[in-house]
Structure formats: C-alpha cells, structure tokens
Design an enzyme around this catalytic site. Structure first.
Site, PDB file in Angstrom:
ATOM      1  N   GLU A   1       0.935  -1.113  -0.345  1.00  0.00           N
ATOM      2  CA  GLU A   1       0.119   0.043   0.109  1.00  0.00           C
ATOM      3  C   GLU A   1       0.854   1.194  -0.428  1.00  0.00           C
ATOM      4  O   GLU A   1       2.287   1.255   0.235  1.00  0.00           O
ATOM      5  CB  GLU A   1      -1.126   0.210   1.203  1.00  0.00           C
TER       6      GLU A   1
ATOM      7  N   CYS B   1       3.846   8.763   0.376  1.00  0.00           N
ATOM      8  CA  CYS B   1       4.553   7.092   1.575  1.00  0.00           C
ATOM      9  C   CYS B   1       4.204   6.308   1.232  1.00  0.00           C
ATOM     10  O   CYS B   1       3.594   5.548   0.314  1.00  0.00           O
ATOM     11  CB  CYS B   1       3.396   7.339   2.901  1.00  0.00           C
TER      12      CYS B   1
ATOM     13  N   CYS C   1       7.366  -6.427   6.720  1.00  0.00           N
ATOM     14  CA  CYS C   1       8.511  -6.023   7.848  1.00  0.00           C
ATOM     15  C   CYS C   1       8.838  -7.258   8.918  1.00  0.00           C
ATOM     16  O   CYS C   1       8.454  -7.944   9.332  1.00  0.00           O
ATOM     17  CB  CYS C   1       7.930  -4.782   8.372  1.00  0.00           C
TER      18      CYS C   1
ATOM     19  N   CYS D   1       8.141  -3.983  15.493  1.00  0.00           N
ATOM     20  CA  CYS D   1       8.104  -3.400  16.579  1.00  0.00           C
ATOM     21  C   CYS D   1       6.303  -3.394  17.040  1.00  0.00           C
ATOM     22  O   CYS D   1       5.286  -3.689  15.979  1.00  0.00           O
ATOM     23  CB  CYS D   1       7.191  -1.745  15.633  1.00  0.00           C
TER      24      CYS D   1
ATOM     25  N   CYS E   1       3.097  -1.711  15.630  1.00  0.00           N
ATOM     26  CA  CYS E   1       3.195  -1.677  13.579  1.00  0.00           C
ATOM     27  C   CYS E   1       2.677  -2.802  13.247  1.00  0.00           C
ATOM     28  O   CYS E   1       2.605  -3.056  13.245  1.00  0.00           O
ATOM     29  CB  CYS E   1       4.161  -1.455  13.520  1.00  0.00           C
TER      30      CYS E   1
ATOM     31  N   CYS F   1      -0.737   2.237   9.015  1.00  0.00           N
ATOM     32  CA  CYS F   1       0.016   1.958   7.354  1.00  0.00           C
ATOM     33  C   CYS F   1       0.349   0.447   7.618  1.00  0.00           C
ATOM     34  O   CYS F   1       0.268   0.158   8.956  1.00  0.00           O
ATOM     35  CB  CYS F   1       1.066   2.656   8.070  1.00  0.00           C
TER      36      CYS F   1
HETATM   37  N1  SAH Z   1      10.664   1.287   9.227  1.00  0.00           N
HETATM   38  C1  SAH Z   1      10.225   2.394   9.339  1.00  0.00           C
HETATM   39  C2  SAH Z   1       9.331   3.094   8.753  1.00  0.00           C
HETATM   40  C3  SAH Z   1       8.172   2.534   9.721  1.00  0.00           C
HETATM   41  S1  SAH Z   1       6.459   3.781   9.594  1.00  0.00           S
HETATM   42  C4  SAH Z   1      10.632   3.059  10.801  1.00  0.00           C
HETATM   43  O1  SAH Z   1      10.197   2.120  11.240  1.00  0.00           O
HETATM   44  O2  SAH Z   1      10.620   4.149  10.894  1.00  0.00           O
HETATM   45  C5  SAH Z   1       6.570   5.043  10.252  1.00  0.00           C
HETATM   46  C6  SAH Z   1       6.498   5.522  11.527  1.00  0.00           C
HETATM   47  O3  SAH Z   1       5.002   5.185  11.975  1.00  0.00           O
HETATM   48  C7  SAH Z   1       6.984   4.989  12.213  1.00  0.00           C
HETATM   49  O4  SAH Z   1       7.657   5.986  13.225  1.00  0.00           O
HETATM   50  C8  SAH Z   1       7.043   4.200  12.897  1.00  0.00           C
HETATM   51  O5  SAH Z   1       7.294   3.512  13.649  1.00  0.00           O
HETATM   52  C9  SAH Z   1       5.171   4.393  13.072  1.00  0.00           C
HETATM   53  N2  SAH Z   1       4.103   4.025  13.537  1.00  0.00           N
HETATM   54  C10 SAH Z   1       3.660   2.468  12.907  1.00  0.00           C
HETATM   55  N3  SAH Z   1       2.583   1.927  13.445  1.00  0.00           N
HETATM   56  C11 SAH Z   1       2.252   3.093  14.282  1.00  0.00           C
HETATM   57  C12 SAH Z   1       1.039   3.668  15.076  1.00  0.00           C
HETATM   58  N4  SAH Z   1      -0.070   2.271  14.877  1.00  0.00           N
HETATM   59  N5  SAH Z   1       0.883   4.096  15.172  1.00  0.00           N
HETATM   60  C13 SAH Z   1       1.581   5.612  15.244  1.00  0.00           C
HETATM   61  N6  SAH Z   1       2.939   5.635  14.476  1.00  0.00           N
HETATM   62  C14 SAH Z   1       2.479   3.941  13.996  1.00  0.00           C
END
Ligand code: SAH
Length: 355
Positions: A93, A106, A113, A117, A120, A334
C-alpha cells in the site's frame, strides 16, 4: 532466469548496457526519459527506438509495473490510500497526502517487515520480501498517472524498514533524483528508520541530502526494547551518535518520531529525559498519537498529554509538531489496510480485482 527490469537500473547502468549491445549513449538517455519522465511501462512504447532494437531488448529486458487494486478516498482531507498488486501477486500500500507544499507520497519499501515493532501493523506477518527500485518507483508513477499530477515529496514510511533494503532504496532515490528522469530534489525525500545504526553511517556517507527520520518512541532503552526489538541490538546513545555524524556530514536537520502510547512512554520522566537527550541538537520532533491496532492492546495518549509534551519540548527550544492524522476515515495505520484486505479477499482470484 527472468528478464532484467529496465525500471530498476540507474542511468549509468543503462548507458553501459546500451554500450555493450553496440548502441549510442544518447539512446540510453532517451530510454531513461521514456521510463522515468513519460512513465511508460512497456519497451514497445519507447517510440524513439527502432523496432529492431525493441525486439532485441525485449528478449532479455522488461519494464516492471504494478496495478492499482483499489483506491480509498478520504472524505475528510483528500488523502488517498492505494492498494497495489505486484507482478508476483503480493500486495503493498501507498498513501497520497495533500499538503500546502504539494502532494506527498508515503512509499512502501518491503512487503511486510521483520523489525517486529509491537504497535505496527506492517510487521505482524514478518518480512515477505524486499521491493525492487522499480517497484518503489512504480508506486510514485502509478499515483501520478492516476491523479494526473506530480508527486512533490516522498516519505519512506510505508510498510518495510528502508535501511533493511539498503541498496534498492538508495538506487530508488538516485533514479528519482536523476535530472533526466523525475528530477526530484533530495530535499523532498524523507527516509524513516527504526534505527539500524551501521546503515545510518552508510547513508551519511552517500552524500545525498535527504531528511533522516528516526523512530525513537522512548528516551529509555528499557522501554524502547519492550516495544521495538531493534532496541535490543542498538542502544539509544548509539543512535544519537550516528545522528550526530549524519548532521555533521549532511547539515540536514534530523526528525525524531515519537508515537505516544498511554502509560508506556508518555510520563513526565520520559518528557524530561527526551529534553535532556535532544536539547541543543539540530532536530525536530514529530509527536504521533498512537493509531491503535488490534494486536497491540494499548491506547493513544490523551490529547492533553500530547499537547503538554509539545509545550514541554518547545519550552526548551526543541522544535516539535504533532502529526495530523490523515485519512482517518479510510483505515488507520500503515499496513492495516493491506492486512484487512488480504484477510477478506486473498482467496478470491486476485487478478480479477485489478481496477
Ligand atoms: N520502518 C520505518 C518506517 C515505519 S512507518 C520506521 O520504523 O521508521 C513510519 C512511522 O510510523 C514510524 O515512526 C513508526 O514507528 C510509526 N508507526 C507505525 N505504526 C504506528 C501506529 N500504529 N501508530 C502510530 N505510529 C505508528
């Protein structure tokens, strides 16, 4: 062996490819322009090449493409979320967001991934595979064609960890920047990482002045480790040192992302430690209220607390913004869209779903 994707190779590589088959260098320039300016997806459509040369190229080369399965339009703020089908039937996406300074996209860098985390959605089934430079470029071009406009900024914040797919991501940025292609300034590109320290040093040494964004989410290693497994491998001080190196090398301000999770990383002590850690640095903090997902049993911090984090940081001269939630009516964080879509419809014949 499969055919080589012309969309995934740099202009330099294309030039040497043309040289090797006895073609003039300017033909490579033209071909590159057809792929990256005109956004064509078939060797046949490169009208400046002779039919003989096109037939020859088609034996070994191809131009990859992705298809829009579905577009979700927000009624609140014009955000558009795209579900794309890759040539091997994987789904990714991308999200297009309209800001004052133009259209931001984006972009996803991996299918799934492996960073794990806890909060996420993109990581829940692990890593499926890396995306190629062509597949990342295709997200940009497909949106441009669909909306009949230019993408002005790209942020690598879709699914995937960009520094875990380092070479392909660098190639993607390089091709996007090439003046014979889309010619997008490095200043309009942001790479977000959970903090793979050695790769931050490599990125600094690339000498490409993109914005680096670090997903910090806590100033305490113990807390960070509990929500981000990568925190067990690289400590916060290692990340800060790497960021200092990045700033020295590129003179670019770093962004720290801080997702506020109630009762986990939003206490007064966390704010104080965050101030201690970042005061005086060339940086910006982006506070993100947690977007709850079903696999993570926590809530977002209350808005009053998010505001008080902002005020506290600002008071100490640390530039801070709260990330506006975009497209809240068309499925949250996302990775959630892709997952819910796969859960509902993967068993159907996927090809019949392409728009
Ligand atoms: N792998 C990269 C890109 C991730 S997405 C990274 O870790 O930075 C971009 C941001 O959204 C990151 O800061 C991630 O930690 C955050 N993120 C992911 N899921 C989330 C959620 N459910 N609520 C808020 N932020 C989120």
């Amino acid at each position: 062996m499969g055919k080589i994707d012309l969309k995934s190779i740099t202009l330099e590589e294309l030039k040497s490819l043309f040289k090797n088959i006895g073609e003039k260098e300017y033909r490579a320039d033209q071909t590159f322009g057809f792929i990256h300016k005109n956004m064509c997806n078939s060797i046949k459509d490169i009208t400046v090449l002779s039919n003989g040369l096109k037939d020859k190229l088609e034996k070994e080369y191809t131009i990859s493409n992705i298809n829009i399965i579905k577009r979700y339009d927000s009624k609140i703020d014009n955000t558009k979320k795209y579900l794309f089908l890759l040539e091997d039937n994987n789904i990714i996406e991308s999200v297009a967001m309209e800001y004052k300074h133009g259209l931001s996209l984006c972009v996803s860098t991996q299918v799934g991934c492996r960073m794990g985390c806890k909060f996420c959605a993109s990581t829940k089934e692990g890593l499926v595979r890396d995306l190629t430079p062509g597949e990342m470029l295709s997200q940009v071009y497909a949106v441009q064609l669909d909306l009949n406009t230019q993408v002005n900024n790209i942020v690598l914040m879709g699914s995937g960890e960009p520094l875990d797919n380092y070479d392909n991501v660098i190639k993607f940025l390089n091709i996007l920047h090439d003046e014979k292609g889309k010619n997008l300034s490095y200043r309009n590109m942001t790479l977000s990482t959970c903090g793979i320290v050695p790769k931050i040093y490599s990125l600094a040494d690339e000498n490409i002045p993109i914005t680096l964004s670090i997903s910090l989410h806590s100033p305490f290693d113990e807390v960070r480790k509990s929500i981000m497994p990568i925190g067990k491998k690289y400590f916060i001080m290692d990340i800060i040192k790497a960021c200092d190196y990045y700033v020295n090398k590129t003179n670019r301000r770093i962004t720290f992302e801080y997702t506020l999770i109630e009762g986990t990383n939003d206490r007064k002590e966390a704010l104080e430690e965050l101030i201690r850690l970042l005061r005086g640095k060339l940086c910006h903090i982006n506070l993100i209220p947690l977007n709850p997902i079903k696999e993570f049993d926590k809530n977002s911090s209350k808005m009053t607390n998010v505001e008080s984090f902002k005020e506290g940081l600002n008071k100490h001269g640390i530039s801070t913004t709260i990330r506006r939630e975009m497209g809240s009516d068309i499925n949250a964080a996302c990775g959630q869209l892709r997952r819910s879509y796969i859960e509902k419809s993967y068993k159907r014949n996927i090809n019949s779903l392409v728009r």
